[in-house]
Scaffold this motif. Structure first.
Motif, short mmCIF file in Angstrom:
data_model
loop_
_atom_site.label_atom_id
_atom_site.label_comp_id
_atom_site.label_asym_id
_atom_site.label_seq_id
_atom_site.Cartn_x
_atom_site.Cartn_y
_atom_site.Cartn_z
N PHE A 53 0.85 -1.19 0.00
CA PHE A 53 0.00 0.00 0.00
C PHE A 53 0.89 1.24 0.00
O PHE A 53 1.92 1.27 0.66
CB PHE A 53 -0.91 0.00 1.23
N PRO A 54 0.52 2.31 -0.75
CA PRO A 54 1.37 3.50 -0.82
C PRO A 54 1.44 4.25 0.51
O PRO A 54 0.51 4.20 1.31
CB PRO A 54 0.69 4.34 -1.90
N THR A 55 2.53 4.95 0.70
CA THR A 55 2.69 5.77 1.90
C THR A 55 2.05 7.14 1.66
O THR A 55 1.67 7.49 0.53
CB THR A 55 4.18 5.93 2.24
N LEU A 163 8.05 13.07 -11.19
CA LEU A 163 8.46 13.34 -9.80
C LEU A 163 7.78 12.37 -8.83
O LEU A 163 8.41 11.89 -7.89
CB LEU A 163 8.11 14.79 -9.43
N GLY A 164 6.51 12.09 -9.08
CA GLY A 164 5.77 11.19 -8.19
C GLY A 164 6.33 9.78 -8.19
O GLY A 164 6.42 9.13 -7.14
N ALA A 165 6.72 9.28 -9.36
CA ALA A 165 7.29 7.94 -9.44
C ALA A 165 8.62 7.87 -8.70
O ALA A 165 8.95 6.85 -8.08
CB ALA A 165 7.48 7.54 -10.90
N ARG A 166 9.37 8.96 -8.73
CA ARG A 166 10.64 9.00 -8.00
C ARG A 166 10.39 8.99 -6.49
O ARG A 166 11.10 8.34 -5.73
CB ARG A 166 11.44 10.23 -8.40
N VAL A 167 9.38 9.75 -6.06
CA VAL A 167 9.04 9.78 -4.63
C VAL A 167 8.58 8.40 -4.16
O VAL A 167 8.95 7.93 -3.07
CB VAL A 167 7.94 10.83 -4.36
N SER A 168 7.78 7.73 -4.99
CA SER A 168 7.22 6.43 -4.60
C SER A 168 8.29 5.34 -4.53
O SER A 168 8.22 4.45 -3.68
CB SER A 168 6.14 6.01 -5.60
#
Length: 278
Positions: A53-55, A163-168
């Motif tokens: 599950f995502p943070t 950017l979101g994929a890098r954060v995830s």
């Protein structure tokens, strides 16, 4: 950008042109886009069941991404109702890398040298050249603002998803979530615009929609992964070689006219790609 990433993004560009062609061939463009979105959303949900599950830090990126993707599909479907693939697609895709480039100095920190910037600008010039003739050919002028709206949404999700994929740290899960949220947002918008009639489609339409969804999902999954290992603006620009594929599909498979302007623009696109690879 490595050769492997470069070739993967080119493959994604072809898949993107292919699914747009399938949507354009449908009798009802909004219904075709909705079918694609539902199939993608269900595929994303299936993938999510296999991932953690995502943070909390994923949430703002996914929320923005879902909104941008829903807006992109809405503008694109309406644009296809007003114009040909070889007109709408170049405008919709052509303006996006230029918007990303203009925004990269504000939102992104990826290094781009002078050659990369020149390559993106040449590529953008070639893509925009594909769109000329809307007014002179007597085509529906409404397609222009709709296609530009699609381009703005594309630029938005290109930056957000990179950017979101890098954060995830998990591009597979990130793409699954964004397509699930895209379905959750896009479906009620379509119902609000066209009512339940937008869901009426025969078995063939669902088969074609499922095929388009498969190509779309694969194309974007590759692109998001590429954005985690290469400059976002460069990946976003290279994806726009899909214009060349779309023009060829329109000419060879859909009987659309190939003129000198399109040929020259295609050469500019190839030149832009070459500059980003030298």
């Amino acid at each position: 950008m490595s050769t492997g990433v470069f070739l993967a993004v080119l493959a994604a560009a072809f898949l993107h042109a292919a699914w747009n062609s399938l949507v354009k061939l449908g009798a009802n463009k909004l219904t075709a886009m909705l079918i694609l979105t539902i199939v993608q959303g269900c595929a994303g949900l299936a993938i999510l069941l296999t991932r953690p599950f995502p943070t909390v830090d994923w949430v703002p990126w996914l929320a923005m991404s879902g909104a941008f993707h829903a807006g992109y599909k809405l503008f694109l479907a309406l644009a296809y109702e007003n114009g040909d693939l070889s007109r709408v697609y170049p405008i919709a895709r052509g303006a996006a890398p230029l918007i990303v480039l203009g925004s990269s100095g504000i939102f992104l920190s990826d290094p781009l040298d002078g050659r990369d910037i020149v390559g993106i600008l040449v590529l953008g010039a070639g893509i925009l050249g594909m769109a000329r003739g809307v007014f002179g050919a007597g085509e529906a002028v409404a397609l222009v603002p709709l296609a530009l709206g699609s381009a703005a949404m594309t630029a938005g999700y290109s930056i957000v998803d990179g950017l979101g994929a890098r954060v995830s740290g998990d591009a597979v899960a990130y793409v699954g979530w964004l397509f699930f949220l895209d379905m959750a947002l896009f479906t009620p918008v379509c119902l609000a615009l066209r009512g339940r009639d937008v869901l009426r489609a025969d078995a063939r339409a669902w088969r074609v929609g499922a095929l388009a969804a498969t190509a779309s999902y694969a194309a974007y999954a590759i692109a998001v992964w590429a954005m985690t290992v290469a400059p976002i603006a460069l990946v976003a620009a290279l994806r726009e070689t899909s214009i060349l594929f779309a023009v060829l599909i329109g000419w060879l498979a859909m009987g659309e006219r190939m003129d000198t302007g399109k040929a020259v623009a295609a050469l500019l696109i190839v030149s832009g790609v070459a500059l980003t690879r030298l």
